[in-house]
Motif scaffolding. Structure first.
Motif, short mmCIF file in Angstrom:
data_model
loop_
_atom_site.label_atom_id
_atom_site.label_comp_id
_atom_site.label_asym_id
_atom_site.label_seq_id
_atom_site.Cartn_x
_atom_site.Cartn_y
_atom_site.Cartn_z
N ASN A 127 0.81 -1.23 0.00
CA ASN A 127 0.00 0.00 0.00
C ASN A 127 0.84 1.27 0.00
OD1 ASN A 127 0.95 0.25 2.63
ND2 ASN A 127 -1.03 0.83 3.47
N GLY A 128 2.14 1.15 -0.29
CA GLY A 128 3.00 2.33 -0.30
C GLY A 128 2.75 3.22 -1.51
N SER A 129 3.15 4.49 -1.40
CA SER A 129 2.96 5.44 -2.50
C SER A 129 4.09 5.37 -3.53
CB SER A 129 2.86 6.86 -1.95
OG SER A 129 4.02 7.19 -1.20
N LYS A 130 5.25 4.86 -3.14
CA LYS A 130 6.38 4.79 -4.06
C LYS A 130 6.19 3.62 -5.04
CE LYS A 130 9.82 7.00 -1.13
NZ LYS A 130 11.17 6.91 -0.54
N ARG A 131 6.68 3.82 -6.24
CA ARG A 131 6.56 2.78 -7.28
C ARG A 131 7.28 1.52 -6.83
NH1 ARG A 131 9.11 1.14 -12.09
NH2 ARG A 131 10.90 2.50 -11.65
N TRP A 132 6.63 0.37 -7.07
CA TRP A 132 7.22 -0.91 -6.67
C TRP A 132 8.32 -1.27 -7.66
CZ3 TRP A 132 6.90 -3.71 -2.41
CH2 TRP A 132 7.42 -5.01 -2.43
N THR A 133 9.54 -1.44 -7.17
CA THR A 133 10.67 -1.71 -8.05
C THR A 133 11.41 -2.99 -7.70
OG1 THR A 133 12.01 -0.25 -6.63
CG2 THR A 133 11.07 0.72 -8.63
N ALA A 134 10.95 -3.71 -6.67
CA ALA A 134 11.61 -4.97 -6.30
C ALA A 134 11.33 -6.03 -7.36
CB ALA A 134 11.13 -5.44 -4.93
N ARG A 135 12.29 -6.96 -7.54
CA ARG A 135 12.09 -8.07 -8.47
C ARG A 135 10.93 -8.94 -7.99
NH1 ARG A 135 15.33 -6.78 -12.91
NH2 ARG A 135 17.39 -6.11 -12.17
N GLU A 136 10.18 -9.49 -8.93
CA GLU A 136 9.04 -10.32 -8.55
C GLU A 136 9.34 -11.81 -8.65
OE1 GLU A 136 5.41 -8.97 -10.41
OE2 GLU A 136 5.93 -6.86 -10.04
N ASP A 137 10.56 -12.15 -9.03
CA ASP A 137 11.01 -13.55 -9.02
C ASP A 137 12.46 -13.55 -8.56
OD1 ASP A 137 11.94 -16.16 -9.60
OD2 ASP A 137 10.51 -16.36 -11.24
N ILE A 138 12.78 -14.38 -7.61
CA ILE A 138 14.16 -14.39 -7.09
C ILE A 138 15.17 -14.71 -8.18
CG2 ILE A 138 14.08 -16.81 -6.35
CD1 ILE A 138 15.79 -15.90 -3.91
N TYR A 139 14.75 -15.45 -9.22
CA TYR A 139 15.67 -15.75 -10.31
C TYR A 139 16.17 -14.47 -10.98
CZ TYR A 139 17.53 -17.40 -14.73
OH TYR A 139 18.36 -17.64 -15.81
N ARG A 140 15.33 -13.42 -11.01
CA ARG A 140 15.72 -12.17 -11.65
C ARG A 140 16.80 -11.44 -10.86
NH1 ARG A 140 14.87 -12.82 -16.40
NH2 ARG A 140 15.20 -10.57 -16.68
N MET A 141 17.08 -11.89 -9.63
CA MET A 141 18.14 -11.27 -8.84
C MET A 141 19.50 -11.89 -9.12
SD MET A 141 16.28 -10.87 -5.11
CE MET A 141 17.61 -9.83 -4.47
N VAL A 142 19.53 -13.00 -9.82
CA VAL A 142 20.80 -13.68 -10.13
C VAL A 142 21.46 -12.92 -11.28
CG1 VAL A 142 21.88 -15.83 -10.85
CG2 VAL A 142 19.86 -15.89 -9.38
N ARG A 143 22.59 -12.28 -10.98
CA ARG A 143 23.29 -11.45 -11.96
C ARG A 143 24.80 -11.74 -11.93
NH1 ARG A 143 19.28 -11.15 -13.94
NH2 ARG A 143 17.96 -9.36 -14.50
N LEU A 157 11.19 -18.57 -7.55
CA LEU A 157 9.94 -18.40 -6.82
C LEU A 157 9.41 -17.02 -7.18
CD1 LEU A 157 7.85 -19.45 -4.77
CD2 LEU A 157 9.07 -18.15 -3.03
N ARG A 158 8.23 -16.98 -7.77
CA ARG A 158 7.61 -15.72 -8.17
C ARG A 158 6.42 -15.46 -7.26
NH1 ARG A 158 7.68 -12.54 -12.74
NH2 ARG A 158 5.82 -11.25 -13.05
N TYR A 159 6.26 -14.22 -6.85
CA TYR A 159 5.07 -13.84 -6.08
C TYR A 159 4.19 -12.96 -6.94
CZ TYR A 159 7.77 -9.52 -5.37
OH TYR A 159 8.49 -8.37 -5.57
N TYR A 160 2.91 -12.89 -6.57
CA TYR A 160 1.96 -12.04 -7.28
C TYR A 160 1.77 -10.76 -6.48
CZ TYR A 160 -2.20 -10.36 -9.64
OH TYR A 160 -3.09 -9.59 -10.33
N LEU A 161 1.97 -9.60 -7.13
CA LEU A 161 1.91 -8.32 -6.46
C LEU A 161 0.53 -7.68 -6.63
CD1 LEU A 161 3.39 -5.95 -5.00
CD2 LEU A 161 3.91 -5.05 -7.29
N VAL A 162 -0.07 -7.28 -5.50
CA VAL A 162 -1.27 -6.44 -5.51
C VAL A 162 -0.84 -5.07 -4.97
CG1 VAL A 162 -3.62 -6.11 -4.65
CG2 VAL A 162 -2.78 -8.42 -5.13
N ASN A 163 -0.69 -4.13 -5.88
CA ASN A 163 -0.20 -2.79 -5.54
C ASN A 163 -1.39 -1.84 -5.49
OD1 ASN A 163 1.06 -0.34 -5.27
ND2 ASN A 163 2.47 -0.62 -6.97
N GLU A 164 -1.82 -1.46 -4.29
CA GLU A 164 -3.02 -0.64 -4.13
C GLU A 164 -2.94 0.66 -4.93
OE1 GLU A 164 -4.25 0.16 -0.14
OE2 GLU A 164 -3.90 -1.89 0.51
#
Length: 333
Positions: A127-143, A157-164
C-alpha cells in the motif's frame, strides 16, 4: 520488514469474506476462477525463523481448486508489505517464508517430504505510494544471468503483487466491494474531502454485503486504527462511532466537522504564511530603500566636492548616470 505501525490488515484478512474479495477482485482471473471459496481455511501461525529479525504481517489460507477434473488444496501465502520504502530483499524473504511454511507442514505432519509439498500461491499486498521496483522472481536477482546449462540450478519463486496505488479510482469503483472501498480510503487519506467520499462509499458497500454484520465490526475497527495514524483530529472523527452501518449519519456529521476544521486550519496556516511573506517582503523593500537612500547621499556629497565626473560618481555609488545628472541638476537650483 520494519512495521512502523499496526495497519490492522492482518485482522481484516482473518475473515474469509475479505480473502475472497482479494482473490476475486485483484488476483488473476484464471486463478480465482478455479477456487472454491466455501473451502477457505485459515492456517496462519508463526512459521518464520529469526533469519530476518523483523516484524511483519502475513496470513496463510488454503482453498480447494478444480484443475482439469482434479480437486486439490492450494495454500495462499499473503504477505502484507506496508513500509515507506520498497525492500529489494523481498524475493529472498519470500523464498525463506515459503520454505519455513513447508517445513512447518512437515513438522505438523500435514505432509511428508516423501509425499511432497502442496502448491502455494504467494501474494504480496503493498500500500506504499512509491513505485514498486523490487524483483518479482528471485531468479531475476541472479546477476549476471548464468549460461543455459546453469539456469536450471538457480532458485525460482515468483510472487503475485497487488499494488493498491496502481489502481485508479474507476478501477476500484468497478470492483464495488468493501475491500475495494478500503483501498479507496487508503488512497484518499491525504485529502480530507476525498476521504469523506471514500468512507461514505465504503459504508454503503458494507451495508449491501450479505455478511454486513461481521464486516461492519472488523472494518470499523480498521478505520478507527487507520484514522488514528492520520492524527488526533482524524481519530476524534470516529471516537464515538461503533458501526459504519448503524452510525453512518453521525459518521458523516463528524467527518464534515473534521473537514471544516482542516479547511479552517489550512486557511489559518495560509494567512500566517502570507503575513510572514509580507513581513519578509516589507523588510526587503525597507532594505532596498535604505540602500538607495545611502547611494543618493553618497552621490550628493561627491557632487559637492566637485572632484569626480558624473560617470565616475555613478560607477562609485551604483546609481545610474541619469540619476546622478538629476541630482546635479537639483543641487544647481
Amino acid at each position: 520488514m520494519v512495521n512502523h505501525h499496526d495497519t490492522g490488515y492482518k485482522e481484516l484478512f482473518s475473515y474469509p469474506e475479505l480473502v475472497r474479495q482479494l482473490m476475486e477482485g485483484f488476483a488473476p482471473p484464471e486463478v480465482s476462477a478455479m477456487m472454491d471459496f466455501s473451502t477457505l481455511t485459515d492456517h496462519s501461525g508463526n512459521y518464520i525463523t529469526p533469519l530476518f529479525n523483523e516484524k511483519f504481517e502475513d496470513k496463510v489460507w488454503s482453498v480447494e481448486v478444480d484443475w482439469e477434473g482434479v480437486r486439490q488444496r492450494v495454500f495462499v501465502y499473503l504477505l502484507l508489505e506496508f513500509q515507506s520504502t520498497v525492500d529489494h530483499r523481498l524475493p529472498i524473504r519470500m523464498l525463506h517464508y515459503v520454505a519455513c511454511f513447508y517445513d512447518h507442514l512437515i513438522k505438523t505432519k500435514v505432509t511428508t517430504a516423501r509425499k511432497g509439498m502442496p502448491p502455494i500461491f504467494p501474494v504480496v499486498l503493498y500500500n506504499g505510494s512509491k513505485r514498486w521496483t523490487a524483483r518479482e522472481d528471485i531468479y531475476r536477482m541472479v546477476r549476471p544471468e548464468p549460461p543455459m546449462f546453469l539456469r536450471v540450478y538457480q532458485p525460482h519463486l515468483r510472487y503475485y503483487l497487488v499494488n493498491e496505488s496502481a489502481f485508479t479510482e474507476d478501477e476500484l469503483a468497478a470492483r464495488d466491494t468493501p475491500l475495494s472501498g478500503i483501498f479507496e480510503v487508503e488512497k484518499a487519506s491525504k485529502d480530507v474531502e476525498a476521504l469523506q467520499g471514500a468512507v461514505k462509499r465504503l459504508a454503503a458497500r458494507i451495508r449491501a454485503h450479505p455478511e454486513k454484520a461481521r464486516l461492519d465490526e472488523v472494518i470499523t475497527r480498521w478505520l478507527k486504527r487507520h484514522l488514528k495514524r492520520l492524527g488526533a483530529e482524524a481519530e476524534q472523527a470516529l471516537e464515538e462511532i461503533n458501526s459504519l452501518v448503524e452510525d453512518h449519519a453521525m459518521l458523516a456529521e463528524n467527518l464534515q466537522t473534521w473537514a471544516e476544521k482542516e479547511r479552517q486550519k489550512g486557511r489559518q496556516e495560509g494567512r500566517q504564511e502570507g503575513r510572514q511573506e509580507g513581513r519578509q517582503e516589507g523588510e526587503e523593500i525597507g532594505l532596498q530603500k535604505g540602500l538607495r537612500e545611502g547611494r543618493r547621499l553618497a552621490a550628493m556629497n561627491l557632487l559637492k566636492l566637485g572632484l569626480l565626473t558624473d560617470e565616475q560618481i555613478a560607477q562609485t555609488t551604483g546609481l545610474s548616470l541619469t540619476e546622478v545628472i538629476a541630482l546635479r541638476s537639483g543641487q544647481s537650483h
